[in-house]
Motif scaffolding. Sequence first.
Motif, short mmCIF file in Angstrom:
data_model
loop_
_atom_site.label_atom_id
_atom_site.label_comp_id
_atom_site.label_asym_id
_atom_site.label_seq_id
_atom_site.Cartn_x
_atom_site.Cartn_y
_atom_site.Cartn_z
N PHE A 164 -1.20 5.41 4.35
CA PHE A 164 0.23 5.60 4.12
C PHE A 164 1.03 5.85 5.19
N VAL A 165 0.29 6.23 6.30
CA VAL A 165 1.08 6.46 7.65
C VAL A 165 0.83 4.76 8.51
N GLY A 166 -0.84 4.13 8.49
CA GLY A 166 -0.92 3.28 8.34
C GLY A 166 0.55 1.99 8.56
N MET A 167 0.30 2.25 6.94
CA MET A 167 1.31 1.59 6.84
C MET A 167 2.81 2.00 7.42
N LEU A 168 2.92 2.81 7.48
CA LEU A 168 4.38 2.98 8.18
C LEU A 168 5.03 2.00 9.29
N ILE A 169 3.16 2.20 10.07
CA ILE A 169 3.02 1.97 11.24
C ILE A 169 3.41 0.57 11.25
N VAL A 170 3.37 -0.23 10.31
CA VAL A 170 3.02 -1.39 10.44
C VAL A 170 4.49 -1.92 9.97
N PHE B 113 0.72 -1.76 -0.58
CA PHE B 113 0.39 -0.67 -0.10
C PHE B 113 0.52 1.26 0.32
N MET B 114 2.41 1.11 -0.15
CA MET B 114 3.12 2.65 -1.07
C MET B 114 2.22 2.64 -2.17
N ALA B 115 1.97 1.82 -3.14
CA ALA B 115 1.37 1.79 -4.63
C ALA B 115 0.84 2.73 -4.43
N PRO B 116 -0.35 3.02 -3.90
CA PRO B 116 -1.70 3.85 -4.10
C PRO B 116 -1.14 5.59 -3.99
N LEU B 117 0.22 6.16 -2.67
CA LEU B 117 0.75 7.29 -2.50
C LEU B 117 0.96 7.49 -3.87
N LEU B 118 2.34 6.19 -5.31
CA LEU B 118 2.94 6.70 -5.62
C LEU B 118 2.11 7.15 -7.06
N VAL B 119 0.88 6.69 -7.32
CA VAL B 119 -0.69 6.26 -8.43
C VAL B 119 -0.94 7.94 -7.97
#
Length: 250
Positions: free
Chosen positions: A119-125, A89-95
């Motif tokens: 993206f913030v949630g992904m960074l927490i993971v 889910f870094m992908a949607p930010l890159l999109v």
Amino acid sequence: GLWILSSLDASGKLLVMAGVPVLMVSWFRYVGHVVLMAIFVLPRRGRSLFRTQSLPRQLQRGVLMIATTLLFFHVLSLVPLAEGTAMNFMAPLLVMVLAPWLLGERPRWHRLAGVLLGFVGMLIVVRPGGQLSTEGAIWGAITAATFALFQISTRRVAGDDPLTSNFYGGLLGAVVLTALLPFFWKTLNLSRWQWALLLSTGLTGFAGHWLQITAYSKTSATLLAPFNYLQIVSATTLGWLVFGQLPGAT
């Protein structure tokens, strides 16, 4: 579509854990995909199934589809399903970042806010110093970048029939991996349910990508980007039901 693709991911992880090489899982997935289309779609559509506004764009999308499949199955061999999906889910930010230049689509502020929050949630993971292996995190980042380009390429062929895009993606994957088959073939010693699972990857791959292509043909990539985060729900649920793995409290 996202639920079905999470089922494909879980199947791939189970098969890799059972000793099936990543490339063989992918080969069965793509060949099954093409066989299903040849049986159920090609007789009804005929030559119109091959009709595309841009063959180079379809081939580009097919290459990115193969790369994303191989990379993500490799990531799942290193990390749990939910965490592997979260890194994707870094992908949607890159999109969102690339869409104005590659697609001419300007993201609206509320869509950008949704992606940034995810993206913030992904960074927490994936937080540095967490339980994920460094190797898994690096491959996860590479996979996310490839996935973002794949999503953009899917939007760029939105003018074609969704079944046409689905067919070209599966066909290219089947041709490329069949050419490589002698280099990675391995005699498999699987149970009946494992064989059934391996053969099912063609069905789930076909159905999941057809639904995604249909979505991209109906609306913009920037609108769909935040919805990708819903796959966390399906990945976490399947990770718990199939592997008994749940993300940590953080």
